[in-house]
Design an enzyme around this catalytic site. Structure first.
Site, PDB file in Angstrom:
ATOM      1  N   ASP A  97     -17.773 -45.768   8.505  1.00 34.83           N
ATOM      2  CA  ASP A  97     -16.790 -46.496   9.315  1.00 34.83           C
ATOM      3  C   ASP A  97     -16.761 -45.946  10.740  1.00 34.83           C
ATOM      4  O   ASP A  97     -15.869 -45.182  11.085  1.00 34.83           O
ATOM      5  CB  ASP A  97     -15.422 -46.380   8.664  1.00 34.83           C
ATOM      6  CG  ASP A  97     -14.360 -47.236   9.329  1.00 34.83           C
ATOM      7  OD1 ASP A  97     -14.710 -48.166  10.077  1.00 34.83           O
ATOM      8  OD2 ASP A  97     -13.171 -46.956   9.122  1.00 34.83           O
ATOM      9  N   GLU A 128     -10.972 -48.666  17.987  1.00 34.89           N
ATOM     10  CA  GLU A 128     -10.665 -49.577  16.880  1.00 34.89           C
ATOM     11  C   GLU A 128      -9.702 -48.950  15.883  1.00 34.89           C
ATOM     12  O   GLU A 128      -8.825 -49.633  15.335  1.00 34.89           O
ATOM     13  CB  GLU A 128     -11.961 -49.995  16.176  1.00 34.89           C
ATOM     14  CG  GLU A 128     -11.811 -51.182  15.229  1.00 34.89           C
ATOM     15  CD  GLU A 128     -11.403 -50.766  13.819  1.00 34.89           C
ATOM     16  OE1 GLU A 128     -10.983 -51.652  13.047  1.00 34.89           O
ATOM     17  OE2 GLU A 128     -11.487 -49.565  13.492  1.00 34.89           O
ATOM     18  N   GLU A 129      -9.836 -47.649  15.647  1.00 35.00           N
ATOM     19  CA  GLU A 129      -9.007 -46.992  14.638  1.00 35.00           C
ATOM     20  C   GLU A 129      -7.546 -46.858  15.058  1.00 35.00           C
ATOM     21  O   GLU A 129      -6.693 -46.562  14.224  1.00 35.00           O
ATOM     22  CB  GLU A 129      -9.574 -45.611  14.301  1.00 35.00           C
ATOM     23  CG  GLU A 129     -10.968 -45.625  13.688  1.00 35.00           C
ATOM     24  CD  GLU A 129     -11.017 -46.236  12.298  1.00 35.00           C
ATOM     25  OE1 GLU A 129      -9.961 -46.665  11.795  1.00 35.00           O
ATOM     26  OE2 GLU A 129     -12.112 -46.303  11.722  1.00 35.00           O
TER      27      GLU A 129
END
Length: 377
Positions: A97, A128-129
């Site tokens: 990921d 994104e996280e």
């Protein structure tokens, strides 16, 4: 894909978490090294989070396909930032990921951007996280568009056409301080808060098994109280809420409307810090059909999936841009034993290449919503 293992291990070794802006830049630089010279790099930055859009100078115009990858990761132990190989598995924070997939996307772009008779783009982001608003969201806010977007999140060579929306919110309770020996003289804000959270969990219970429904994660409870012998007068709970497009209480609602909805359930003050829309792509679109066929051609199932986690595909959805999640195989994202299956990287590369070559014979997609030039939020 053997050539990618060394840079993949180096990339896993970079602690590219949200609180380390220097490491975010390092990770982005390493990925651009894989892309190599000769391309146009449009650089963006928002609130300390860098991102890029890479295109070929001889292929101007709106990209027919944007390959989207993120290089940031969630925090982990020092050991998780030391990549290790065991058989077919490459372990490490971000292996699945999605650092390794991002390098595959970079390699696909490097290999095909000049060869294809139409423009494609590589979109690399570093936030994104923590919501994606300063990466993909920021770029979309400045007018970045494509006919179709492939987000390289993990999917095991399956095609994700639906993903849940995301709400980050705080529930706030107030009380009155008092000596802990005389609690009846005060009002415990923590107890008030937990009672409100319990009402919310009664409305959105944790499913006993996988279910396409709204879920609420109580991520953190905080209070300024530091004394065991004092009744706390304030408390805050931080929530992570994931919701499918079918949840009409949340889908299409503003932050204020969602706060009012949560307030009606908890009986407490609520502040919504961010809202991410759900995402859905037409499973019968020519691009989705072609991508599924390409996945099957290299030995994948190409089946359709729904994804409970949010992804940056959601930023394109309101603009009528078809976006899917399509990535290699692995497991354990955000966990202690996160890994990517090395043997899935070549089929992943081949499927993307086959799809992009087949796309030349298809008419260009028309967005269902006219794109708007908007300022970033």
């Amino acid at each position: 894909m053997d050539e990618l293992l060394a840079p993949a291990e180096a990339l896993i070794g970079i602690r590219s978490t949200a609180d380390r802006p220097g490491e975010l830049h390092r990770a982005l630089g390493l990925a651009l090294d894989v892309v190599g010279p000769g391309f146009e790099i449009r650089r963006f930055e928002s609130r300390g989070k860098p991102s890029v859009l890479v295109t070929h100078p001889d292929r101007p115009g709106q990209p027919r396909v944007i390959l989207n990858g993120h290089l940031d990761v969630v925090p982990g132990t020092p050991e998780q930032f030391r990549a290790r190989r065991e058989g077919d598995r490459l372990y490490g924070r971000g292996a699945h990921d999605m650092k390794v997939a991002a390098l595959v996307l970079a390699t696909v772009f490097r290999t095909l951007a000049e060869e294809l008779p139409y423009p494609i783009a590589l979109q690399l982001v570093t936030d994104e996280e923590v919501g994606g608003f300063d990466g993909t969201g920021h770029q979309v806010g400045w007018g970045v568009r494509g006919d179709f977007v492939i987000v390289g999140e993990q999917s095991g060579l399956r095609v994700v056409t639906e993903s849940k929306g995301l709400v980050r919110a705080r529930v706030i309770a107030s009380g009155q301080t008092a000596h802990a020996a005389y609690p009846w003289l005060g009002s415990n804000a923590l107890l008030t808060l937990l009672a409100g959270i319990q009402r919310l969990m009664d409305r959105y219970p944790v499913p006993a098994e996988e279910a396409w429904t709204t879920t609420v994660n109580l991520a953190r409870v905080e209070t300024s109280n530091e004394a065991d012998n004092q009744v706390p007068a304030d408390a805050v709970a931080r929530l992570d809420i994931r919701y499918p497009p079918e949840d009409r209480d949340l889908t299409g609602r503003s932050a204020g409307e969602i706060a009012a909805h949560l307030r009606s359930i908890t009986g407490l003050a609520v502040v919504v810090d961010s809202v991410g829309t759900p995402h859905r792509a037409d499973p019968d679109s020519p691009q989705v059909v072609a991508l599924r066929a390409a996945a099957r051609a290299v030995g994948g199932s190409g089946e359709l999936l729904r994804k409970h986690g949010s992804a940056d595909s959601r930023f394109y959805f309101p603009h009528g841009v078809g976006a899917v999640i399509f990535g290699p195989s692995g497991d354990g994202q955000h966990g202690a034993d996160e890994y990517v299956e090395i043997s899935s990287l070549q089929p992943y590369f081949d499927a993307l290449s086959l799809f992009l070559h087949d796309l030349r014979d298809q008419p260009r997609a028309q967005p269902s919503v006219q794109p708007e030039k908007s300022k970033p939020t």
